[in-house]
Motif scaffolding. Structure first.
Motif, mmCIF file in Angstrom:
data_model
loop_
_atom_site.group_PDB
_atom_site.id
_atom_site.type_symbol
_atom_site.label_atom_id
_atom_site.label_comp_id
_atom_site.label_asym_id
_atom_site.label_seq_id
_atom_site.Cartn_x
_atom_site.Cartn_y
_atom_site.Cartn_z
ATOM 1 N N GLN A 107 0.800 -1.216 0.000
ATOM 2 C CA GLN A 107 0.000 0.000 0.000
ATOM 3 C C GLN A 107 0.843 1.281 0.000
ATOM 4 N N MET A 108 2.155 1.166 0.162
ATOM 5 C CA MET A 108 3.020 2.348 0.196
ATOM 6 C C MET A 108 3.977 2.425 -0.989
ATOM 7 N N ARG A 109 3.981 1.450 -1.866
ATOM 8 C CA ARG A 109 4.984 1.390 -2.933
ATOM 9 C C ARG A 109 4.935 2.594 -3.869
ATOM 10 N N GLY A 110 3.760 3.026 -4.225
ATOM 11 C CA GLY A 110 3.644 4.181 -5.120
ATOM 12 C C GLY A 110 4.245 5.431 -4.514
ATOM 13 N N GLN A 111 3.909 5.695 -3.238
ATOM 14 C CA GLN A 111 4.422 6.900 -2.576
ATOM 15 C C GLN A 111 5.942 6.821 -2.368
#
Length: 183
Positions: A107-111
């Motif tokens: 859930q944090m890979r994009g950011q």
């Protein structure tokens, strides 16, 4: 290119760009492919730090080339050694990006990737040339000492980067093992 040793050997900016560009286009893709293959090989051998290990190899192999290319006696030799440095440097981008993705929750890979690319581009392409200009006009006054500046920076930052990555291998491997438990 090698103003210190041979100030009479000069290329126009266009000729140097074409010569370097052709060499980079021919060598960089092979570095990218080999870097990915090395990472896969290390992973199959059981190294949890495989991606960062490839980055360390890239730094160790590329640093001597970065130090030597400005000292080459001809522009052709300088570009050949610089091409080898590019090949070594290109071992790392694929595994580096994979290394970041592996230890980042889904859930944090994009950011995290956006932050990494922002810092990479702002520092590398924004601050890098500015610092280069500042230091070559103050400490290494003028174009004639630019080659010496490249040598000095490479002698300091290459080993420093290798030490930083080497120091983090154990912690990175632990993070990879921990991330394997994520669902």
């Amino acid at each position: 290119m090698s103003d210190i040793l041979h100030p009479h050997v000069r290329l126009t900016a266009r000729a140097a760009g074409v010569l370097q560009g052709n060499h980079v286009i021919c060598t960089a893709p092979f570095g990218l492919m080999l870097g990915s293959a090395l990472s896969e090989w290390f992973t199959k051998k059981g190294y949890a730090d495989a991606n960062m290990r490839v980055t360390l190899i890239a730094i160790i192999a590329g640093t001597p080339c970065a130090i030597l290319y400005p000292l080459m006696p001809t522009p052709e030799l300088a570009v050949a050694v610089l091409s080898l440095q590019w090949f070594c440097a290109m071992l790392s981008p694929g595994p580096q990006n994979a290394a970041l993705q592996i230890i980042t929750p889904n859930q944090m890979r994009g950011q995290v990737t956006a932050l990494f690319l922002f810092v990479f581009n702002v520092v590398g392409f924004g601050a890098g040339p500015t610092w280069w200009a500042l230091l070559t006009t103050t400490c290494f006054r003028g174009e004639s000492l630019a080659a010496l500046f490249v040598v000095c920076v490479s002698c300091v930052l290459g080993p420093l980067a290798a030490w930083i990555v080497w120091s983090g291998l154990k912690g990175y491997a632990a993070s990879v093992k921990q991330s394997a438990d994520w669902v």
